[in-house]
Design a protein around this motif. Structure first.
Motif, PDB file in Angstrom:
ATOM      1  N   LEU A 115       0.856  -1.193   0.000  1.00  0.00           N
ATOM      2  CA  LEU A 115       0.000   0.000   0.000  1.00  0.00           C
ATOM      3  C   LEU A 115       0.889   1.240   0.000  1.00  0.00           C
ATOM      4  CD1 LEU A 115      -1.202  -2.187   2.374  1.00  0.00           C
ATOM      5  CD2 LEU A 115      -3.171  -0.688   2.082  1.00  0.00           C
ATOM      6  N   ARG A 116       0.615   2.166  -0.902  1.00  0.00           N
ATOM      7  CA  ARG A 116       1.407   3.398  -0.985  1.00  0.00           C
ATOM      8  C   ARG A 116       0.493   4.608  -1.133  1.00  0.00           C
ATOM      9  NH1 ARG A 116       4.222  -0.527  -3.634  1.00  0.00           N
ATOM     10  NH2 ARG A 116       6.340  -0.874  -2.868  1.00  0.00           N
ATOM     11  N   ILE A 126      -3.342   9.092   5.571  1.00  0.00           N
ATOM     12  CA  ILE A 126      -4.371   8.628   6.517  1.00  0.00           C
ATOM     13  C   ILE A 126      -5.224   7.541   5.872  1.00  0.00           C
ATOM     14  CG2 ILE A 126      -6.464   9.309   7.762  1.00  0.00           C
ATOM     15  CD1 ILE A 126      -5.154  12.065   8.186  1.00  0.00           C
ATOM     16  N   PHE A 127      -5.596   7.771   4.610  1.00  0.00           N
ATOM     17  CA  PHE A 127      -6.407   6.791   3.882  1.00  0.00           C
ATOM     18  C   PHE A 127      -5.648   5.473   3.703  1.00  0.00           C
ATOM     19  CE2 PHE A 127      -8.122   5.361  -0.416  1.00  0.00           C
ATOM     20  CZ  PHE A 127      -9.270   4.799   0.114  1.00  0.00           C
ATOM     21  N   THR A 128      -4.357   5.552   3.469  1.00  0.00           N
ATOM     22  CA  THR A 128      -3.524   4.351   3.343  1.00  0.00           C
ATOM     23  C   THR A 128      -3.567   3.541   4.638  1.00  0.00           C
ATOM     24  OG1 THR A 128      -2.048   5.444   1.774  1.00  0.00           O
ATOM     25  CG2 THR A 128      -1.179   3.507   2.896  1.00  0.00           C
ATOM     26  N   LEU A 131      -6.974   1.809   4.880  1.00  0.00           N
ATOM     27  CA  LEU A 131      -7.058   0.622   4.027  1.00  0.00           C
ATOM     28  C   LEU A 131      -6.261  -0.535   4.625  1.00  0.00           C
ATOM     29  CD1 LEU A 131      -6.812   2.024   0.373  1.00  0.00           C
ATOM     30  CD2 LEU A 131      -8.848   1.306   1.620  1.00  0.00           C
ATOM     31  N   PHE A 132      -5.123  -0.208   5.228  1.00  0.00           N
ATOM     32  CA  PHE A 132      -4.333  -1.233   5.912  1.00  0.00           C
ATOM     33  C   PHE A 132      -5.168  -1.893   7.012  1.00  0.00           C
ATOM     34  CE2 PHE A 132      -1.776  -1.739   9.885  1.00  0.00           C
ATOM     35  CZ  PHE A 132      -1.235  -2.982   9.583  1.00  0.00           C
ATOM     36  N   ASN A 331     -19.347  -1.035   6.825  1.00  0.00           N
ATOM     37  CA  ASN A 331     -19.067  -2.478   6.952  1.00  0.00           C
ATOM     38  C   ASN A 331     -17.793  -2.854   6.211  1.00  0.00           C
ATOM     39  OD1 ASN A 331     -22.020  -1.834   7.026  1.00  0.00           O
ATOM     40  ND2 ASN A 331     -22.171  -3.958   7.684  1.00  0.00           N
ATOM     41  N   ILE A 332     -17.628  -2.280   5.009  1.00  0.00           N
ATOM     42  CA  ILE A 332     -16.455  -2.595   4.187  1.00  0.00           C
ATOM     43  C   ILE A 332     -15.173  -2.145   4.873  1.00  0.00           C
ATOM     44  CG2 ILE A 332     -15.270  -2.001   2.025  1.00  0.00           C
ATOM     45  CD1 ILE A 332     -18.153  -1.899   0.771  1.00  0.00           C
ATOM     46  N   MET A 333     -15.167  -0.920   5.398  1.00  0.00           N
ATOM     47  CA  MET A 333     -13.969  -0.401   6.069  1.00  0.00           C
ATOM     48  C   MET A 333     -13.650  -1.155   7.354  1.00  0.00           C
ATOM     49  SD  MET A 333     -12.924   1.788   3.938  1.00  0.00           S
ATOM     50  CE  MET A 333     -11.527   2.451   4.860  1.00  0.00           C
TER      51      MET A 333
END
Length: 360
Positions: A115-116, A126-128, A131-132, A331-333
């Protein structure tokens, strides 16, 4: 079942019968190399042919039962039997369809997820990190293990880059379509005027290839540097040159690993990632040579492809490759990633089936 599929199955059954005779002939039995080659093909066809034979038997049973419909006193009983055998026939047809689809040999492997942070500065970092956490939670729900290989913290919050390894078998098959550009649209906490910002994160999912399949690398093509690890890890990690950076000079690929206290272990992990990346590059090169139309429904998997948008204001996630939208962003996050993964895998299988039907 489609006549084209039936024709293909008949051809495979004939080939199976030929192989069955061949592997029992003295000429083949005494030729070890030829025997192993034919026996492997025979084994690969066994499940398909067995399933097809069951389908043929079931179809014949249905025809026999239909002939009994003229008997009025047996009509209700015959109808019940027909329902049972028709359900069995449909189930066998679904099995045959799946068995005929081309198999990705990497599907049984674990994987690396890289992830980058892309465009968007602080918000991208922050978004990276988010997602992690999403992938970590997904792995936990599936009882998978996660190893952190490399972390590069952002100067603000989140991560510039993070590489993780999921060694569990089959992880690659579930996550391989996550490769590409992930875009987030939302109002940052620091935004005073309520404007929506767009940030991105690029993700690459690479199969963890077995040691026996590692490409041959000339040691002279590698530049290996040690350096002091940064970030969390304790006093020892941060005060010794245990972190490793490996540069593959011909390709320009660079891998860093600082997760372990041991320089030797970090080097082993870094080499594992490097070999997997080189293997992925070689696979991509071969695929490009085989077909100039590789950019199909599901994209190339390149990190530059924008595959998905996460819109926090509307609580939705859209996968642009299959025009699929879900309003279950929360739910996805929190790890319920199958909401997105299952539709794209099903679409991929459908696309593969169409190719199978169109091929001559």
């Amino acid at each position: 079942m489609d006549p084209i599929i039936i024709t293909k199955l008949i051809i495979l059954k004939k080939r199976f019968d030929v192989l069955k005779k061949l592997i029992n002939t003295p000429k083949i039995l005494y030729n070890k190399k030829k025997f192993l080659l034919l026996h492997k093909e025979h084994t690969q066809l066994f499940e398909i042919v067995t399933c097809f034979q069951n389908w043929l038997n079931t179809k014949q049973e249905i025809n026999n039962i239909k002939n009994m419909l003229t008997e009025k006193d047996m009509y209700d009983l015959v109808q019940d039997e027909l329902k049972i055998f028709n359900a069995k026939k449909i189930n066998l047809e679904n099995q045959l369809t799946m068995l005929l689809l081309p198999e990705d040999k990497n599907d049984k492997l674990g994987c690396f997820i890289e992830l980058r942070a892309g465009t968007g500065g602080k918000e991208a970092a922050i978004f990276t990190a988010e997602l992690f956490r999403m992938y970590t939670r997904y792995a936990e729900l599936r009882h998978w293990n996660i190893e952190i290989i490399h972390i590069a913290d952002s100067e603000y919050e989140g991560y510039k880059e993070i590489i993780i390894k999921i060694p569990n078998k089959g992880a690659y098959s579930q996550l391989k379509f996550e490769s590409g550009g992930h875009r987030v649209q939302r109002i940052p906490h620091t935004e005073s005027q309520g404007r929506i910002h767009t940030s991105t994160c690029t993700i690459a999912v690479i199969p963890e290839i077995p040691y026996t399949d590692f490409p041959k690398i000339n040691s002279n093509d590698l530049r290996i540097d040690s350096f002091r690890a940064s970030g969390a890890g304790g006093q020892h990690v941060n005060t010794t040159d245990s972190a490793i950076r490996i540069i593959h000079i011909p390709s320009g690929l660079t891998v860093e690993c600082q997760d372990e206290r041991s320089q030797h272990k970090n080097k082993a992990k870094a080499l594992s990632i490097l070999n997997s990346r080189l293997h992925a590059l070689e696979t991509k090169r071969r695929q490009k040579e085989e077909s100039n139309t590789r950019r199909n429904l599901l994209g190339t998997g390149d990190r530059s492809d924008r595959i998905r948008t996460y819109n926090f204001q509307q609580g939705r996630v859209t996968d642009h490759r299959i025009s699929f939208t879900s309003h279950k962003l929360h739910n996805i996050m929190h790890g319920d990633l199958d909401i997105l993964i299952k539709p794209i895998i099903n679409k991929y299988k459908f696309d593969q089936l169409n190719k199978l039907l169109q091929s001559k």
